[in-house]
Design a protein around this motif. Structure first.
Motif, PDB file in Angstrom:
ATOM      1  N   CYS A   1     -14.622  12.302  96.134  1.00 54.08           N
ATOM      2  CA  CYS A   1     -14.067  11.443  95.090  1.00 54.08           C
ATOM      3  C   CYS A   1     -12.974  10.597  95.733  1.00 54.08           C
ATOM      4  CB  CYS A   1     -13.499  12.266  93.930  1.00 54.08           C
ATOM      5  SG  CYS A   1     -11.986  13.139  94.309  1.00 54.08           S
ATOM      6  N   ASP A   2     -12.515   9.620  94.996  1.00 54.45           N
ATOM      7  CA  ASP A   2     -11.401   8.803  95.455  1.00 54.45           C
ATOM      8  C   ASP A   2     -10.121   9.540  95.062  1.00 54.45           C
ATOM      9  OD1 ASP A   2      -9.443   6.938  95.975  1.00 54.45           O
ATOM     10  OD2 ASP A   2     -10.531   5.266  95.064  1.00 54.45           O
ATOM     11  N   ILE A   3      -9.587  10.315  95.979  1.00 52.19           N
ATOM     12  CA  ILE A   3      -8.455  11.191  95.695  1.00 52.19           C
ATOM     13  C   ILE A   3      -7.230  10.391  95.265  1.00 52.19           C
ATOM     14  CG2 ILE A   3      -6.876  12.913  96.667  1.00 52.19           C
ATOM     15  CD1 ILE A   3      -9.243  13.746  98.498  1.00 52.19           C
ATOM     16  N   GLY A   4      -6.964   9.294  95.925  1.00 57.32           N
ATOM     17  CA  GLY A   4      -5.818   8.453  95.570  1.00 57.32           C
ATOM     18  C   GLY A   4      -5.914   7.911  94.156  1.00 57.32           C
TER      19      GLY A   4
ATOM     20  N   SER B   1      -0.177  20.537  89.866  1.00 58.63           N
ATOM     21  CA  SER B   1      -1.107  21.057  90.867  1.00 58.63           C
ATOM     22  C   SER B   1      -2.482  21.125  90.230  1.00 58.63           C
ATOM     23  CB  SER B   1      -0.698  22.463  91.306  1.00 58.63           C
ATOM     24  OG  SER B   1       0.574  22.436  91.886  1.00 58.63           O
ATOM     25  N   LEU B   2      -3.500  20.642  90.954  1.00 58.69           N
ATOM     26  CA  LEU B   2      -4.844  20.652  90.394  1.00 58.69           C
ATOM     27  C   LEU B   2      -5.901  20.707  91.472  1.00 58.69           C
ATOM     28  CD1 LEU B   2      -6.077  17.447  90.594  1.00 58.69           C
ATOM     29  CD2 LEU B   2      -4.233  17.169  89.002  1.00 58.69           C
ATOM     30  N   ASP B   3      -7.118  21.056  91.056  1.00 62.71           N
ATOM     31  CA  ASP B   3      -8.290  21.064  91.932  1.00 62.71           C
ATOM     32  C   ASP B   3      -9.119  19.838  91.582  1.00 62.71           C
ATOM     33  OD1 ASP B   3      -7.324  23.544  92.616  1.00 62.71           O
ATOM     34  OD2 ASP B   3      -9.027  24.673  91.852  1.00 62.71           O
ATOM     35  N   LEU B   4      -9.768  19.258  92.584  1.00 58.70           N
ATOM     36  CA  LEU B   4     -10.622  18.095  92.357  1.00 58.70           C
ATOM     37  C   LEU B   4     -12.004  18.319  92.942  1.00 58.70           C
ATOM     38  CD1 LEU B   4      -8.233  15.134  93.322  1.00 58.70           C
ATOM     39  CD2 LEU B   4      -8.857  15.898  91.021  1.00 58.70           C
ATOM     40  N   ALA B   5     -12.973  17.624  92.374  1.00 58.26           N
ATOM     41  CA  ALA B   5     -14.319  17.628  92.939  1.00 58.26           C
ATOM     42  C   ALA B   5     -14.314  16.724  94.166  1.00 58.26           C
ATOM     43  CB  ALA B   5     -15.316  17.105  91.908  1.00 58.26           C
TER      44      ALA B   5
ATOM     45  N   ARG C   1      -0.108  17.461  93.414  1.00 58.46           N
ATOM     46  CA  ARG C   1      -0.528  18.240  94.579  1.00 58.46           C
ATOM     47  C   ARG C   1      -1.974  18.682  94.358  1.00 58.46           C
ATOM     48  NH1 ARG C   1       2.374  23.527  97.192  1.00 58.46           N
ATOM     49  NH2 ARG C   1       0.743  23.915  98.715  1.00 58.46           N
ATOM     50  N   VAL C   2      -2.839  18.288  95.275  1.00 59.34           N
ATOM     51  CA  VAL C   2      -4.231  18.712  95.206  1.00 59.34           C
ATOM     52  C   VAL C   2      -4.318  20.048  95.929  1.00 59.34           C
ATOM     53  CG1 VAL C   2      -6.617  18.164  95.797  1.00 59.34           C
ATOM     54  CG2 VAL C   2      -5.040  16.330  95.114  1.00 59.34           C
ATOM     55  N   GLU C   3      -4.560  21.098  95.170  1.00 57.45           N
ATOM     56  CA  GLU C   3      -4.606  22.449  95.721  1.00 57.45           C
ATOM     57  C   GLU C   3      -5.902  22.705  96.481  1.00 57.45           C
ATOM     58  OE1 GLU C   3      -2.428  25.078  95.622  1.00 57.45           O
ATOM     59  OE2 GLU C   3      -0.907  23.843  94.676  1.00 57.45           O
ATOM     60  N   ARG C   4      -6.991  22.199  95.939  1.00 57.06           N
ATOM     61  CA  ARG C   4      -8.297  22.516  96.525  1.00 57.06           C
ATOM     62  C   ARG C   4      -9.306  21.434  96.179  1.00 57.06           C
ATOM     63  NH1 ARG C   4     -11.701  27.869  94.912  1.00 57.06           N
ATOM     64  NH2 ARG C   4     -13.406  27.510  96.331  1.00 57.06           N
ATOM     65  N   LEU C   5     -10.187  21.139  97.127  1.00 57.74           N
ATOM     66  CA  LEU C   5     -11.304  20.221  96.888  1.00 57.74           C
ATOM     67  C   LEU C   5     -12.578  21.059  96.797  1.00 57.74           C
ATOM     68  CD1 LEU C   5     -10.409  17.421  99.439  1.00 57.74           C
ATOM     69  CD2 LEU C   5     -10.143  17.344  96.965  1.00 57.74           C
ATOM     70  N   HIS C   6     -13.370  20.813  95.763  1.00 55.62           N
ATOM     71  CA  HIS C   6     -14.611  21.552  95.537  1.00 55.62           C
ATOM     72  C   HIS C   6     -15.788  20.633  95.823  1.00 55.62           C
ATOM     73  CE1 HIS C   6     -12.680  24.950  93.413  1.00 55.62           C
ATOM     74  NE2 HIS C   6     -11.786  24.030  93.124  1.00 55.62           N
ATOM     75  N   ALA C   7     -16.645  21.013  96.754  1.00 60.00           N
ATOM     76  CA  ALA C   7     -17.821  20.210  97.079  1.00 60.00           C
ATOM     77  C   ALA C   7     -18.742  20.148  95.867  1.00 60.00           C
ATOM     78  CB  ALA C   7     -18.561  20.799  98.271  1.00 60.00           C
ATOM     79  N   SER C   8     -19.120  18.942  95.493  1.00 60.60           N
ATOM     80  CA  SER C   8     -19.950  18.776  94.304  1.00 60.60           C
ATOM     81  C   SER C   8     -21.431  18.834  94.625  1.00 60.60           C
ATOM     82  CB  SER C   8     -19.629  17.441  93.628  1.00 60.60           C
ATOM     83  OG  SER C   8     -20.023  16.382  94.474  1.00 60.60           O
ATOM     84  N   GLY C   9     -21.788  18.715  95.899  1.00 60.16           N
ATOM     85  CA  GLY C   9     -23.195  18.727  96.281  1.00 60.16           C
ATOM     86  C   GLY C   9     -23.778  17.323  96.363  1.00 60.16           C
ATOM     87  N   LYS C  10     -23.112  16.355  95.716  1.00 56.66           N
ATOM     88  CA  LYS C  10     -23.588  14.972  95.772  1.00 56.66           C
ATOM     89  C   LYS C  10     -22.927  14.269  96.943  1.00 56.66           C
ATOM     90  CE  LYS C  10     -22.413  14.477  91.345  1.00 56.66           C
ATOM     91  NZ  LYS C  10     -21.979  13.720  90.207  1.00 56.66           N
ATOM     92  N   GLY C  11     -23.695  13.638  97.769  1.00 58.39           N
ATOM     93  CA  GLY C  11     -23.148  12.849  98.857  1.00 58.39           C
ATOM     94  C   GLY C  11     -22.578  13.660 100.007  1.00 58.39           C
ATOM     95  N   THR C  12     -22.855  14.939 100.039  1.00 59.18           N
ATOM     96  CA  THR C  12     -22.316  15.749 101.133  1.00 59.18           C
ATOM     97  C   THR C  12     -23.276  15.702 102.318  1.00 59.18           C
ATOM     98  OG1 THR C  12     -23.342  17.737 100.215  1.00 59.18           O
ATOM     99  CG2 THR C  12     -21.064  17.312  99.596  1.00 59.18           C
TER     100      THR C  12
ATOM    101  N   GLY D   1     -10.621  14.354  84.438  1.00 69.44           N
ATOM    102  CA  GLY D   1     -12.017  14.270  84.031  1.00 69.44           C
ATOM    103  C   GLY D   1     -12.741  15.582  84.232  1.00 69.44           C
ATOM    104  N   GLU D   2     -14.021  15.482  84.527  1.00 69.59           N
ATOM    105  CA  GLU D   2     -14.855  16.670  84.668  1.00 69.59           C
ATOM    106  C   GLU D   2     -14.429  17.474  85.890  1.00 69.59           C
ATOM    107  OE1 GLU D   2     -19.537  17.648  85.349  1.00 69.59           O
ATOM    108  OE2 GLU D   2     -19.006  15.888  84.153  1.00 69.59           O
TER     109      GLU D   2
END
Length: 117
Positions: A68-71, A61-65, A99-110, A36-37
Motif C-alpha cells: 500500500c502507499d504507506i505515506g 499505532s496501527l497495522d497496515l496491509a 507508528r506503523v507497527e506491522r505490515l501484513h502481506a495481502s497476497g496481491k502484488g507480492t 480502511g479495510e
C-alpha cells in the motif's frame, strides 16, 4: 422570596474536562475509520494522548496491509484523527504521530514464491 436574576460569569461557571482516555478512544476509532479495510490478523489501532488545556497531542499505532502507499495511509490517519478530535472533543491537535507497527502481506502484488536473486 429571593430569585436569581443575574448571570454567572465565565470564571464562576466551572469547566468541562475531557479525560485523556476518552480522547484516545476517539483518536483510535478515527484511525480505524481512516485506515480502511484491515487485514484479518491485524490488531486494532491504539492511541495515546497527552492533553493540555484545549490541545491534544496524539500518538497512534496501527497495522497496515501491504503493499500500500504507506505515506498516503498515514497522512489520511493524521487528517481524520485531527478532524474527529476537534469535532467531538473541541480540542486542537497540532501533532499526530503515526507508528506503523506491522505490515501484513495481502497476497496481491507480492513476489512469487521461491528463491529470488
Amino acid at each position: 422570596m429571593t430569585g436569581v436574576t443575574g448571570r454567572v460569569g465565565a470564571a464562576g461557571r466551572g469547566q468541562t474536562r475531557i479525560a485523556d482516555r476518552v480522547v484516545a478512544k476517539i483518536a483510535a476509532q478515527a484511525a480505524k475509520e481512516a485506515a480502511g479495510e484491515r487485514p484479518e490478523d491485524a490488531a486494532a489501532p491504539r492511541a495515546t494522548v497527552t492533553v493540555h488545556r484545549d490541545t491534544a497531542r496524539v500518538r497512534v499505532s496501527l497495522d497496515l496491509a501491504y503493499p500500500c502507499d504507506i505515506g498516503r495511509q498515514c497522512g489520511s490517519v493524521r487528517r481524520r484523527v485531527t478532524e474527529r478530535v476537534k469535532a467531538l472533543a473541541g480540542m486542537e491537535v497540532p501533532e499526530v504521530a503515526v507508528r506503523v507497527e506491522r505490515l501484513h502481506a495481502s497476497g496481491k502484488g507480492t513476489a512469487p514464491k521461491g528463491s529470488i536473486r
